[in-house]
Design a protein around this motif. Structure first.
Motif, PDB file in Angstrom:
ATOM      1  N   ALA A  64       0.838  -1.204   0.000  1.00  0.00           N
ATOM      2  CA  ALA A  64       0.000   0.000   0.000  1.00  0.00           C
ATOM      3  C   ALA A  64       0.873   1.255   0.000  1.00  0.00           C
ATOM      4  CB  ALA A  64      -0.939  -0.003   1.209  1.00  0.00           C
ATOM      5  N   GLN A  69      -0.797   4.662  -1.189  1.00  0.00           N
ATOM      6  CA  GLN A  69      -2.064   4.600  -0.458  1.00  0.00           C
ATOM      7  C   GLN A  69      -1.727   4.715   1.030  1.00  0.00           C
ATOM      8  OE1 GLN A  69      -3.519   0.837  -1.923  1.00  0.00           O
ATOM      9  NE2 GLN A  69      -4.537   1.798  -3.672  1.00  0.00           N
ATOM     10  N   ASP A  71      -3.075   6.223   3.697  1.00  0.00           N
ATOM     11  CA  ASP A  71      -4.044   5.956   4.765  1.00  0.00           C
ATOM     12  C   ASP A  71      -4.172   4.458   5.026  1.00  0.00           C
ATOM     13  OD1 ASP A  71      -4.507   8.658   5.105  1.00  0.00           O
ATOM     14  OD2 ASP A  71      -6.294   8.686   3.832  1.00  0.00           O
ATOM     15  N   GLN A  72      -4.239   3.676   3.959  1.00  0.00           N
ATOM     16  CA  GLN A  72      -4.330   2.226   4.113  1.00  0.00           C
ATOM     17  C   GLN A  72      -3.046   1.677   4.738  1.00  0.00           C
ATOM     18  OE1 GLN A  72      -4.782  -0.023   0.491  1.00  0.00           O
ATOM     19  NE2 GLN A  72      -5.007  -1.958   1.578  1.00  0.00           N
ATOM     20  N   ARG A  75      -2.973   2.491   8.447  1.00  0.00           N
ATOM     21  CA  ARG A  75      -3.880   1.629   9.210  1.00  0.00           C
ATOM     22  C   ARG A  75      -3.263   0.249   9.419  1.00  0.00           C
ATOM     23  NH1 ARG A  75      -6.924  -2.251   7.737  1.00  0.00           N
ATOM     24  NH2 ARG A  75      -6.916  -1.736   5.522  1.00  0.00           N
TER      25      ARG A  75
END
Length: 167
Positions: A64, A69, A71-72, A75
């Protein structure tokens, strides 16, 4: 080392190639030291032992991050951080902190990046994880270079090389 870690030569070349713009304003001695450290850093962090209970999440988080990406990736790295602390897996904690530092740096949140990477460095050193400590020291040095603080970057880079040579 590309074959041992599963990374292709082109991936390693691309990682090193992305660093060249940053080096245009850096003295030659430091460039050489940082290139040596940067060449080993991805291999050391990403050559995750198969015994890790968080291996698939770590791989997904790096993927990711590679796709930007953030934010992914954040997380997923936070999931690894929580899990690794509960499970008592310091190497995964170091990797999660390092990943969170990289995300913060990519967002130009350098204070947060330094916080994650300093925590990762300290944990890696305290647990004898020399390769991981070397990789994190390289990250810290690269941010110092981006902030034009070459005096702080050089000892971090040399320490990273020294640790990596000891593996």
């Amino acid at each position: 080392r590309g074959n041992q870690t599963g990374f292709s030569k082109s991936t390693i070349r691309a990682t090193l190639g992305g660093l060249t713009g940053m080096f245009q304003r850096v003295p030659g001695k430091l460039v050489l030291a940082l290139l040596c450290a940067a060449a080993i850093a991805p291999c050391l962090l990403l050559s995750q032992p198969s015994a890790s209970p968080n291996k698939s999440i770590i791989e997904e988080a790096y993927a990711a991050f590679g796709r930007n990406q953030l934010d992914q990736a954040e997380r997923l790295f936070r999931d690894v951080l929580d899990s690794s602390i509960k499970q008592g897996v310091p190497r995964d904690t170091v990797i999660a902190r390092s990943g969170l530092g990289a995300i913060s740096a990519r967002k130009y949140q350098y204070r947060e990046a330094f916080r994650h990477w300093t925590s990762a460095r300290d944990l890696a050193i305290n647990h004898g994880l020399k390769g991981e400590a070397a990789a994190v020291l390289t990250n810290l040095a690269s941010v110092h270079i981006q902030l034009n603080n070459l005096n702080a970057a050089e000892p971090l880079t040399l320490q990273a090389i020294e640790l990596a040579a000891d593996i």
